[in-house]
Design a protein around this motif. Structure first.
Motif, PDB file in Angstrom:
ATOM      1  N   THR A  12      53.766 -21.585  64.161  1.00 29.63           N
ATOM      2  CA  THR A  12      54.206 -21.558  65.561  1.00 29.63           C
ATOM      3  C   THR A  12      53.593 -20.372  66.282  1.00 29.63           C
ATOM      4  O   THR A  12      53.306 -20.446  67.472  1.00 29.63           O
ATOM      5  CB  THR A  12      55.737 -21.449  65.691  1.00 29.63           C
ATOM      6  N   ASP A  33      51.831 -21.157  69.773  1.00 29.53           N
ATOM      7  CA  ASP A  33      52.389 -20.706  71.051  1.00 29.53           C
ATOM      8  C   ASP A  33      53.551 -19.743  70.784  1.00 29.53           C
ATOM      9  O   ASP A  33      54.627 -20.161  70.367  1.00 29.53           O
ATOM     10  CB  ASP A  33      52.897 -21.920  71.842  1.00 29.53           C
ATOM     11  N   LEU A  71      55.382 -17.854  72.831  1.00 25.90           N
ATOM     12  CA  LEU A  71      56.549 -17.959  73.719  1.00 25.90           C
ATOM     13  C   LEU A  71      57.462 -19.094  73.277  1.00 25.90           C
ATOM     14  O   LEU A  71      58.681 -18.938  73.179  1.00 25.90           O
ATOM     15  CB  LEU A  71      56.079 -18.232  75.146  1.00 25.90           C
ATOM     16  N   ALA A  72      56.842 -20.240  73.007  1.00 25.31           N
ATOM     17  CA  ALA A  72      57.624 -21.390  72.566  1.00 25.31           C
ATOM     18  C   ALA A  72      58.262 -21.107  71.216  1.00 25.31           C
ATOM     19  O   ALA A  72      59.367 -21.565  70.936  1.00 25.31           O
ATOM     20  CB  ALA A  72      56.739 -22.632  72.489  1.00 25.31           C
ATOM     21  N   ALA A  73      57.567 -20.332  70.373  1.00 20.84           N
ATOM     22  CA  ALA A  73      58.117 -19.988  69.066  1.00 20.84           C
ATOM     23  C   ALA A  73      59.405 -19.187  69.232  1.00 20.84           C
ATOM     24  O   ALA A  73      60.422 -19.493  68.616  1.00 20.84           O
ATOM     25  CB  ALA A  73      57.093 -19.193  68.259  1.00 20.84           C
ATOM     26  N   GLU A  74      59.354 -18.168  70.101  1.00 18.06           N
ATOM     27  CA  GLU A  74      60.557 -17.361  70.350  1.00 18.06           C
ATOM     28  C   GLU A  74      61.687 -18.244  70.871  1.00 18.06           C
ATOM     29  O   GLU A  74      62.832 -18.110  70.456  1.00 18.06           O
ATOM     30  CB  GLU A  74      60.252 -16.255  71.369  1.00 18.06           C
ATOM     31  N   ALA A  75      61.339 -19.147  71.796  1.00 18.54           N
ATOM     32  CA  ALA A  75      62.360 -20.015  72.374  1.00 18.54           C
ATOM     33  C   ALA A  75      62.946 -20.966  71.337  1.00 18.54           C
ATOM     34  O   ALA A  75      64.032 -21.495  71.514  1.00 18.54           O
ATOM     35  CB  ALA A  75      61.775 -20.805  73.544  1.00 18.54           C
ATOM     36  N   SER A  76      62.214 -21.177  70.239  1.00 20.99           N
ATOM     37  CA  SER A  76      62.731 -22.044  69.184  1.00 20.99           C
ATOM     38  C   SER A  76      63.382 -21.238  68.069  1.00 20.99           C
ATOM     39  O   SER A  76      63.611 -21.757  66.983  1.00 20.99           O
ATOM     40  CB  SER A  76      61.612 -22.898  68.592  1.00 20.99           C
ATOM     41  N   GLY A  77      63.623 -19.947  68.326  1.00 20.96           N
ATOM     42  CA  GLY A  77      64.361 -19.137  67.369  1.00 20.96           C
ATOM     43  C   GLY A  77      63.516 -18.413  66.342  1.00 20.96           C
ATOM     44  O   GLY A  77      64.051 -17.831  65.408  1.00 20.96           O
ATOM     45  N   VAL A  78      62.179 -18.438  66.483  1.00 23.16           N
ATOM     46  CA  VAL A  78      61.324 -17.787  65.496  1.00 23.16           C
ATOM     47  C   VAL A  78      61.172 -16.298  65.836  1.00 23.16           C
ATOM     48  O   VAL A  78      60.734 -15.971  66.941  1.00 23.16           O
ATOM     49  CB  VAL A  78      59.928 -18.449  65.454  1.00 23.16           C
ATOM     50  N   PRO A  79      61.532 -15.408  64.923  1.00 19.94           N
ATOM     51  CA  PRO A  79      61.360 -13.964  65.187  1.00 19.94           C
ATOM     52  C   PRO A  79      59.895 -13.581  65.049  1.00 19.94           C
ATOM     53  O   PRO A  79      59.455 -13.151  63.986  1.00 19.94           O
ATOM     54  CB  PRO A  79      62.224 -13.298  64.114  1.00 19.94           C
TER      55      PRO A  79
END
Lengths: 318, 242
Positions: free
Chosen positions: A188, A192, A194-202
Motif C-alpha cells: 500500500t 498510495d 495517503l490511501a494507506a493511512e486512511a485504510s489504517g496502515v501505519p
C-alpha cells in the motif's frame, strides 16, 4: 506453499547447490559462487525496500560497507570473534543505519529519496576514508586463516557456506513478508501512502521497518567481505558497482516477488563472473548496462513478468 | 450532547498567510446524515483533512466518540472508527479489488475482532457495491462510477461509525448519482453509519441530508434544516453573488 515447507525447499536447493559446487571440485567455483550468493542477499535486501515499498535506494554501498567495516573493526579488536557473530553485528549496525536514514529521509519521495541515499553513501565513504583505525584511504589488511577448525574445510568454502545460509534466510524472510499482513502493508505504501493511512496502515512505522530490514541484510552481506578480499579500501568497499548491480538485478528479475531478485542475481552475477574469467573484469558493468536497457524495453516487469498470470481481463494493465 | 459522535471546537487552519478555516464549530450526532456544502475553495476538503488527520489543525480540537483526536495520526483515527473516501479515487493500483478491501480488514478490523475468512469477507463487501464479479480485476479496469464504489467499499470495509464521503459523486451522470445515493442511504439506514457528505450536486445533498452546514471562505455561515438553509440570503449570495 506454507512458509516452513518453502523454507525446507530452499534448504534442499542450497544443499544441492553446495553438492554441485563440491562435485565440480575446483576451488574457484566457491570463489565465484560467493559473489553470486552475496548478490542474492544484496538484491533480496534491496527489494524489501525498493520492490515492496517502492523506495528506490541508491545507497546500497553504504549499508554493504557498514557491514564490511564493522568486521574490520572487530577483526582488529576482537580477532577471535567467530565470523557469524561479526555478520550479526554488522547486520545490526547497518539496520540501525537504515533506521536513521529512514527517519531522516522518508518524507522524501521518488527521485529525492534516491538522491538522499546516494549522498549518504558519499558521506559515509568520506568518513571511512578519514578514519585511520580502519585503514583510512590506505585500506585495511585482514589476514585470513587458510582453513577453518570446522572439519578443516577451506576458508573460501566456509565463506561460501555462510553466504549460502544467509541467502536461504534472506529469501525465506522476503517471501514470508510478501504473503503476510506486513507485505500487504508495504504494497500500500508503494501504491498510495495517503490511501494507506486512511485504510489504517501505519505508514511511517512500516517504512522504518522496511529500511531497517533492507539495510540489515545488506550489512550482513557485506560483513564477510574483508575476509574474502583480505584487503579492503574505501574505493572498493563503496564501489558504485554494488549500488548499480543491486538495483539492476531485481529490475531484471522482477521486483514484485521474492523470485525476481534471485533470478536477476543468479543471471547477472554468473554472467559477470564468466566475463571476468574469460574476457575482462571491466566488462561486468557494461553487461549490466546492456542487459538493463534490453530488459527495460523487452520486459518492464522483469523476467517473472513474462510468466506471472495477468490479473484481470486480457489486455489489462498488468 | 450525549449523542454527539463528532464534535469540533474552534477549529482553525492557516496555510502561510491564508486562513483556510477559522473558528469552525460543528457537531454530528450518532446516525445522522449531514451535508456539508460550500463554493470551491471554501475549505471543505481542508476540514475533512483536519478531521481525518491528514492535515494538522492549528487551533481548536476534535472530539470523536468520546475521545480527543488531537495529535493522532490518520491511521489511528481510522482505527477509532472514522473512515473517509477521497474526492479523486485513490485505489491501490497494483492490487486486485479484493486485495484493496483486504487492507482495512487486516489493519483495522482484525485489531478489534477476529475475521474468520478474510477472502470471503472481501467478496461480501464487494458484493454490497455490486463489484463482486470483478474481485480479481485491477482498479485500472474500472469505470469512473465503479472506482467511486470501490472507494466507498474500502472505506466501509474498516467498519467505521462515521463515514466522510468527499464528493463521492462528482462527475457522475444523474443515474449514477442515484446509485451512489442509494448506496450511502443503505449504509446509513441498515448499518447505522453516521455519514458526512460533502457534495456540489444540490439535488443529491437536498435529498440525502437531514441537516446542512454551509462553509464560505473558511467560516461556517449556516447550520440547520436543509430546506430553510438554502433560502437564507447569505447562502444564496455566497453561491450566486448578491
Amino acid at each position: 506453499m506454507r512458509n516452513p515447507v518453502f523454507f525446507l525447499c530452499l534448504c534442499v536447493v542450497a544443499v544441492a547447490t553446495y553438492g554441485v559446487a563440491k562435485f565440480i571440485d575446483n576451488a574457484y567455483v566457491f570463489f565465484a559462487g560467493y559473489v553470486v550468493l552475496q548478490y542474492i542477499v544484496l538484491s533480496t535486501g534491496w527489494n524489501i525496500l525498493g520492490g515492496y515499498t517502492g523506495y528506490v535506494n541508491f545507497g546500497t554501498a553504504a549499508f554493504f560497507a557498514a557491514g564490511a567495516y564493522s568486521t574490520v573493526v572487530w577483526h582488529k579488536t576482537v580477532p577471535d570473534m567467530p565470523l557469524p557473530v561479526m555478520m550479526l553485528i554488522g547486520g545490526a549496525i547497518a539496520a540501525l543505519l537504515g533506521l536513521g536514514t529512514g527517519y531522516l529521509t522518508l518524507r522524501l519521495r521518488g527521485t529525492f529519496f534516491g538522491i538522499a541515499t546516494l549522498a549518504m553513501s558519499v558521506v559515509m565513504q568520506t568518513l571511512i576514508t578519514n578514519w585511520s583505525f580502519v585503514g583510512g584511504s590506505r585500506g585495511a589488511y585482514v589476514v585470513r586463516p587458510d582453513a577453518t577448525d570446522w572439519f578443516g574445510i577451506d576458508y573460501i568454502e566456509y565463506l561460501f557456506l555462510l553466504m549460502l545460509g544467509l541467502s536461504v534466510i534472506a529469501v525465506g524472510i522476503a517471501r514470508a513478508i510478501e504473503q503476510s499482513r506486513l507485505g500487504y502493508g508495504f504494497a500500500t505504501i508503494r501504491d498510495d501512502e495517503l490511501a494507506a493511512e486512511a485504510s489504517g496502515v501505519p505508514t511511517l512505522r512500516l517504512k522504518l521497518l522496511a529500511t531497517a530490514l533492507s539495510g540489515g541484510f545488506m550489512g550482513m552481506a557485506g560483513a564477510p567481505l574483508p575476509y574474502y578480499v583480505t584487503y579492503l579500501d574505501p574505493a572498493s568497499g563503496f564501489s558504485l558497482s554494488y549500488a548499480v548491480n543491486t538495483i539492476a538485478m531485481p529490475l531484471i528479475g522482477g521486483t514484485s516477488s521474492w523470485l525476481g531478485p534471485v533470478i536477476g542475481a543468479v543471471l547477472l552475477g554468473t554472467l559477470q563472473q564468466l566475463a571476468t574469467v574469460t574476457i575482462s573484469s571491466a566488462l561486468s558493468l557494461l553487461i549490466v548496462g546492456v542487459l538493463l536497457v534490453v530488459f527495460v524495453v523487452a520486459a518492464p516487469k522483469g523476467i517473472i513478468g513474462w510468466f506471472a498470470p495477468r490479473k484481470g481481463k486480457p489486455g489489462a494493465q498488468p | 450532547m450525549t449523542d454527539a459522535l463528532l464534535t469540533v471546537f474552534g477549529l482553525g487552519k492557516r496555510f502561510g498567510g491564508f486562513v483556510a478555516l477559522a473558528d469552525i464549530e460543528l457537531e454530528v450526532k450518532k446516525g445522522e446524515r449531514l451535508g456539508l456544502i460550500g463554493p470551491n475553495g471554501s475549505g471543505k476538503s481542508t476540514l475533512v483533512n483536519c478531521l481525518c488527520g491528514t492535515l494538522r489543525n492549528d487551533t481548536g480540537s476534535v472530539r470523536f466518540d468520546g475521545r480527543t483526536l488531537d495529535g493522532l495520526k490518520a491511521h489511528e483515527r481510522t482505527r477509532l472508527g472514522m473512515a473517509r473516501s477521497f474526492q479523486l479515487p485513490r485505489p491501490f493500483g497494483t492490487m486486485t479489488l479484493a486485495e484493496n478491501l483486504r487492507i482495512p480488514l487486516l489493519y483495522v478490523v482484525q485489531l478489534r475482532k477476529a475475521v474468520p475468512n478474510v477472502d470471503r469477507r472481501c467478496v461480501e463487501l464487494l458484493d454490497l457495491v455490486g463489484l463482486a464479479d470483478k474481485a480479481d480485476h485491477l482498479p485500472a479496469d474500472l469505470t469512473q462510477i465503479e472506482m467511486r464504489k470501490l472507494e466507498l467499499a474500502r472505506a466501509m470495509a474498516a467498519e467505521p461509525s462515521l463515514l466522510i464521503a468527499d464528493e463521492a459523486m462528482a462527475g457522475l451522470s444523474n443515474r449514477e448519482v442515484d446509485e451512489i445515493l442509494a448506496l450511502l442511504m443503505r449504509m446509513n439506514e441498515q448499518q447505522g453509519v453516521t455519514i458526512v457528505m460533502i457534495e456540489h450536486i444540490m439535488r443529491a445533498v437536498m435529498h440525502f441530508s437531514q441537516r446542512l452546514v454551509v462553509l464560505v471562505a473558511g467560516r461556517k455561515i449556516a447550520d440547520g434544516d436543509p430546506a430553510e438553509i438554502v433560502r437564507q440570503d447569505d447562502v444564496v449570495a455566497a453561491y450566486l453573488g448578491s
